[in-house]
Motif scaffolding. Sequence first.
Motif, mmCIF file in Angstrom:
data_model
loop_
_atom_site.group_PDB
_atom_site.id
_atom_site.type_symbol
_atom_site.label_atom_id
_atom_site.label_comp_id
_atom_site.label_asym_id
_atom_site.label_seq_id
_atom_site.Cartn_x
_atom_site.Cartn_y
_atom_site.Cartn_z
ATOM 1 N N ARG A 50 -6.091 -7.270 68.862
ATOM 2 C CA ARG A 50 -5.133 -8.215 68.290
ATOM 3 C C ARG A 50 -5.850 -9.457 67.778
ATOM 4 O O ARG A 50 -5.538 -9.970 66.702
ATOM 5 N N ASP A 51 -6.820 -9.965 68.541
ATOM 6 C CA ASP A 51 -7.568 -11.146 68.117
ATOM 7 C C ASP A 51 -8.388 -10.873 66.854
ATOM 8 O O ASP A 51 -8.459 -11.711 65.960
ATOM 9 N N ALA A 53 -7.694 -8.664 64.552
ATOM 10 C CA ALA A 53 -6.738 -8.557 63.442
ATOM 11 C C ALA A 53 -6.272 -9.941 63.000
ATOM 12 O O ALA A 53 -6.148 -10.197 61.798
ATOM 13 N N ASP A 54 -6.013 -10.844 63.947
ATOM 14 C CA ASP A 54 -5.592 -12.201 63.603
ATOM 15 C C ASP A 54 -6.704 -12.949 62.858
ATOM 16 O O ASP A 54 -6.442 -13.682 61.906
ATOM 17 N N GLU A 55 -7.941 -12.776 63.301
ATOM 18 C CA GLU A 55 -9.062 -13.441 62.641
ATOM 19 C C GLU A 55 -9.255 -12.921 61.223
ATOM 20 O O GLU A 55 -9.541 -13.693 60.305
ATOM 21 N N SER A 56 -9.093 -11.622 61.026
ATOM 22 C CA SER A 56 -9.273 -11.077 59.680
ATOM 23 C C SER A 56 -8.155 -11.548 58.755
ATOM 24 O O SER A 56 -8.388 -11.787 57.571
ATOM 25 N N LYS A 57 -6.941 -11.711 59.271
ATOM 26 C CA LYS A 57 -5.839 -12.246 58.463
ATOM 27 C C LYS A 57 -6.109 -13.703 58.085
ATOM 28 O O LYS A 57 -5.848 -14.121 56.964
ATOM 29 N N THR A 58 -6.639 -14.469 59.034
ATOM 30 C CA THR A 58 -6.943 -15.891 58.790
ATOM 31 C C THR A 58 -8.047 -16.016 57.739
ATOM 32 O O THR A 58 -7.973 -16.866 56.863
ATOM 33 N N ARG A 61 -6.659 -15.391 54.209
ATOM 34 C CA ARG A 61 -5.787 -16.428 53.665
ATOM 35 C C ARG A 61 -6.570 -17.617 53.147
ATOM 36 O O ARG A 61 -6.172 -18.271 52.194
#
Length: 64
Positions: A50-51, A53-58, A61
Amino acid sequence: MAALLLSPTTALVVAAHLGGLHPYENALVLAIAFGPFIVLGIVVTVLRRRDVADESKTEKRIPD
């Protein structure tokens, strides 16, 4: 008071007298002994994914 204290030999005799564990008891002992570590490993793996995935989304953006 002396009756409550068991020698190592007495403890072995009591353990031998009780006999071996049944198969379901062996499974229960293993589940209790190793189950928490298995659950912990699953939780850590899920949270790391999950972390990441969140970092790759950040990173996607925010333009360079």
